[in-house]
Design an enzyme around this catalytic site. Sequence first.
Site, mmCIF file in Angstrom:
data_model
loop_
_atom_site.group_PDB
_atom_site.id
_atom_site.type_symbol
_atom_site.label_atom_id
_atom_site.label_comp_id
_atom_site.label_asym_id
_atom_site.label_seq_id
_atom_site.Cartn_x
_atom_site.Cartn_y
_atom_site.Cartn_z
ATOM 1 N N ASP A 181 0.618 -1.618 0.451
ATOM 2 C CA ASP A 181 -0.250 0.088 -0.302
ATOM 3 C C ASP A 181 1.407 1.312 0.157
ATOM 4 O OD1 ASP A 181 -1.771 2.169 0.357
ATOM 5 O OD2 ASP A 181 -3.246 0.661 0.797
ATOM 6 N N ASN A 219 -3.134 3.065 -11.064
ATOM 7 C CA ASN A 219 -3.399 1.643 -11.078
ATOM 8 C C ASN A 219 -3.843 1.187 -12.497
ATOM 9 O OD1 ASN A 219 -5.703 2.492 -9.779
ATOM 10 N ND2 ASN A 219 -4.929 1.966 -8.244
ATOM 11 N N ASP A 266 -15.411 -10.380 -9.029
ATOM 12 C CA ASP A 266 -16.571 -10.217 -8.278
ATOM 13 C C ASP A 266 -16.578 -8.848 -9.538
ATOM 14 O OD1 ASP A 266 -19.144 -10.224 -7.433
ATOM 15 O OD2 ASP A 266 -18.177 -8.267 -6.158
ATOM 16 N N HIS A 303 -20.288 -8.437 -9.568
ATOM 17 C CA HIS A 303 -20.118 -7.280 -8.611
ATOM 18 C C HIS A 303 -21.486 -7.364 -7.626
ATOM 19 C CE1 HIS A 303 -18.977 -3.021 -8.788
ATOM 20 N NE2 HIS A 303 -19.636 -2.892 -7.078
HETATM 21 P P1 NAI Z 1 -10.140 2.328 1.695
HETATM 22 O O1 NAI Z 1 -10.216 4.143 0.670
HETATM 23 O O2 NAI Z 1 -10.669 1.780 3.090
HETATM 24 O O3 NAI Z 1 -9.008 1.818 1.244
HETATM 25 C C1 NAI Z 1 -7.902 1.744 -0.023
HETATM 26 C C2 NAI Z 1 -6.030 1.352 0.041
HETATM 27 O O4 NAI Z 1 -5.672 1.027 -1.209
HETATM 28 C C3 NAI Z 1 -6.017 3.051 1.172
HETATM 29 O O5 NAI Z 1 -5.049 2.678 2.278
HETATM 30 C C4 NAI Z 1 -5.100 3.150 -0.645
HETATM 31 O O6 NAI Z 1 -3.561 4.109 0.267
HETATM 32 C C5 NAI Z 1 -4.911 1.992 -1.331
HETATM 33 N N1 NAI Z 1 -3.982 2.165 -2.534
HETATM 34 C C6 NAI Z 1 -4.578 3.405 -2.954
HETATM 35 N N2 NAI Z 1 -4.095 2.923 -4.059
HETATM 36 C C7 NAI Z 1 -2.835 1.746 -4.435
HETATM 37 C C8 NAI Z 1 -2.604 0.892 -5.344
HETATM 38 N N3 NAI Z 1 -1.893 1.382 -6.408
HETATM 39 N N4 NAI Z 1 -1.539 -0.095 -4.584
HETATM 40 C C9 NAI Z 1 -2.041 -0.756 -3.994
HETATM 41 N N5 NAI Z 1 -2.777 0.044 -2.718
HETATM 42 C C10 NAI Z 1 -3.969 1.556 -3.025
HETATM 43 O O7 NAI Z 1 -10.793 1.394 0.784
HETATM 44 P P2 NAI Z 1 -11.895 0.460 0.970
HETATM 45 O O8 NAI Z 1 -13.347 0.530 1.834
HETATM 46 O O9 NAI Z 1 -10.859 -0.703 1.606
HETATM 47 O O10 NAI Z 1 -12.500 -0.301 -0.645
HETATM 48 C C11 NAI Z 1 -11.630 -1.095 -1.259
HETATM 49 C C12 NAI Z 1 -11.834 -0.941 -2.871
HETATM 50 O O11 NAI Z 1 -13.070 -1.584 -3.000
HETATM 51 C C13 NAI Z 1 -12.899 0.256 -3.240
HETATM 52 O O12 NAI Z 1 -12.157 1.292 -4.155
HETATM 53 C C14 NAI Z 1 -13.971 0.081 -4.682
HETATM 54 O O13 NAI Z 1 -13.429 0.352 -5.662
HETATM 55 C C15 NAI Z 1 -13.877 -1.868 -4.210
HETATM 56 N N6 NAI Z 1 -15.136 -1.538 -3.615
HETATM 57 C C16 NAI Z 1 -15.754 -2.873 -4.245
HETATM 58 C C17 NAI Z 1 -16.869 -3.720 -4.192
HETATM 59 C C18 NAI Z 1 -17.726 -4.841 -4.650
HETATM 60 O O14 NAI Z 1 -19.506 -4.576 -3.865
HETATM 61 N N7 NAI Z 1 -17.551 -5.566 -4.762
HETATM 62 C C19 NAI Z 1 -17.543 -3.055 -2.607
HETATM 63 C C20 NAI Z 1 -16.918 -1.473 -2.154
HETATM 64 C C21 NAI Z 1 -16.055 -1.523 -2.447
#
Ligand code: NAI
Length: 350
Positions: A181, A219, A266, A303
Site C-alpha cells: 500500500d 493503477n 466479482d 459485483h
Molecule cells: P479504502 O479507501 O479504505 O482503502 C483503499 C486502500 O488502497 C488505501 O489504503 C490506499 O492507500 C490503497 N491504495 C491506493 N492505491 C493503491 C495502489 N496502487 N496499490 C495498493 N494500494 C493502493 O477503500 P476500501 O473501502 O477498502 O475499498 C477498496 C475498494 O474496494 C474500493 O475502492 C472499491 O473499488 C472496492 N469495493 C468493491 C465492492 C464490491 O461490491 N465488489 C464494494 C465496495 C468497495
Amino acid sequence: MRFSQIHAACFDTKDYTRKFLEEANRSPEFGFEISFFESRLTLQSVRMAEGAEVVCPFVNDDLSAPVIRSLGKMGVRLIALRCAGINHVDLNTAEKCGISVVHVPAYSPAAIAEYTLGLLLTLNRHIHRAFNRVRENNFSISGFMGFDLRGKTVGIIGTGKIGLAFARLLQGFGVRILAFDPAPNPAAAQKLEMDYVPLDWLFAESDVISLHCPLTPENVYLIREETIQKMKDGVTLLNTSRGKLVNTSDLIEGLKSGKISRAGLDVYEEESEYFFEDRSDRPIRDDTLARLTTFPNVIVSSHQAFFTKEALENIAQMTLWNIANFFRNEELAKRENYQKSAYQSLQEVF
Ligand code: NAI
C-alpha cells in the site's frame, strides 16, 4: 429543516434498492421526495432527473462530463453516490458545474472481505464444481484436489478498510500475510502480523493475491502481462475491487498457460453492460467475458460482494444522511452569510 421539498432521483435501482431507501426515508430525520428509476443514468436517460436537486447514482451509472453538464443545466446540486468508489465520476466537471459529490465511503467492509474469502475457499476446493457434479449423480472427486491454506502466503494489495478486514479474517488460517500500500498502516501490520513489502516482492512470493485498492489513473491494469510474469506459478488471483485493475486479455493468457491457477472475479472491466441484469435470453456479445466464463477454475460474479442486508441498510442510511447533511450545511452557510451581511449593514449605519 423540512426535507419533503427536496427531490432526489435515484438511478439504476432494483426492488432491493427501493425497499431499503424507502425504509430509511421513513425516519423523521429524512422524509425526502424520492423518485426511483430502473434505468441507468446515461446521456439518454439524464432528462429523468428534471426537477430534482439531487441524483443518487450507483457504480455503473454514467457520470462523464456530458452527463454532469446536463445535470448542472437542469439545476442538480448534489450527486449522492450509493457506493464507495468514485472512479466513474468526472469530479473536475462536477466542480465546474457547481455540483457537489458525496459517496458512502464504508458501509460494510466485512461484507466484501467475507465474500473474498468465500471466493478463495470455493475456488481452492472446487466447491462450485462439486455442487454441479453431485447434482448430476457424479460422485467422483477427481480434479478437485486443493491445497492447505495453512503455511501459504497471501498478498493483499491495498490495506484500507476492506484489505484489513480481509487480513483479519485470514488470522485463523495460519497464513503469512504480505501487503502493499503506498500509505502503509504500521499499527495494523503489527497487530495482524502482516509485512509490508515492495509490490514486486509481493508478486514473487504470494500464493494468493487479493486486490483491495481503488481504481485510479495510476493503477489501471495493475495486473497485466508484465506483472503476471512476476507472480509465482499457479497463483490464485482475487479481484473484488474494480474491474479495470486487471487487463482481462492478459489474465486469460495467464489462465491458459497455467501461470494463474484460479481467479475469483466479482468485478470485470467491461461489466456495465451485463452486471446486475438478467441477460439469459440473449448471447453474450463480449467475447472476453464469454471466454472467461468457460474456465472451470474461474468464478465470475456480478459485483455482489457488497450485497448483504447490513450493507444495504448502511448504504441507504448513509446516502440519505449525506443528502441531509449537504442541505443542512447549505442552510447554515446561508444563515452565516445573512448574519455577516446584517452585521456589515449595521456597521455601515453606525
Ligand atoms: P479504502 O479507501 O479504505 O482503502 C483503499 C486502500 O488502497 C488505501 O489504503 C490506499 O492507500 C490503497 N491504495 C491506493 N492505491 C493503491 C495502489 N496502487 N496499490 C495498493 N494500494 C493502493 O477503500 P476500501 O473501502 O477498502 O475499498 C477498496 C475498494 O474496494 C474500493 O475502492 C472499491 O473499488 C472496492 N469495493 C468493491 C465492492 C464490491 O461490491 N465488489 C464494494 C465496495 C468497495
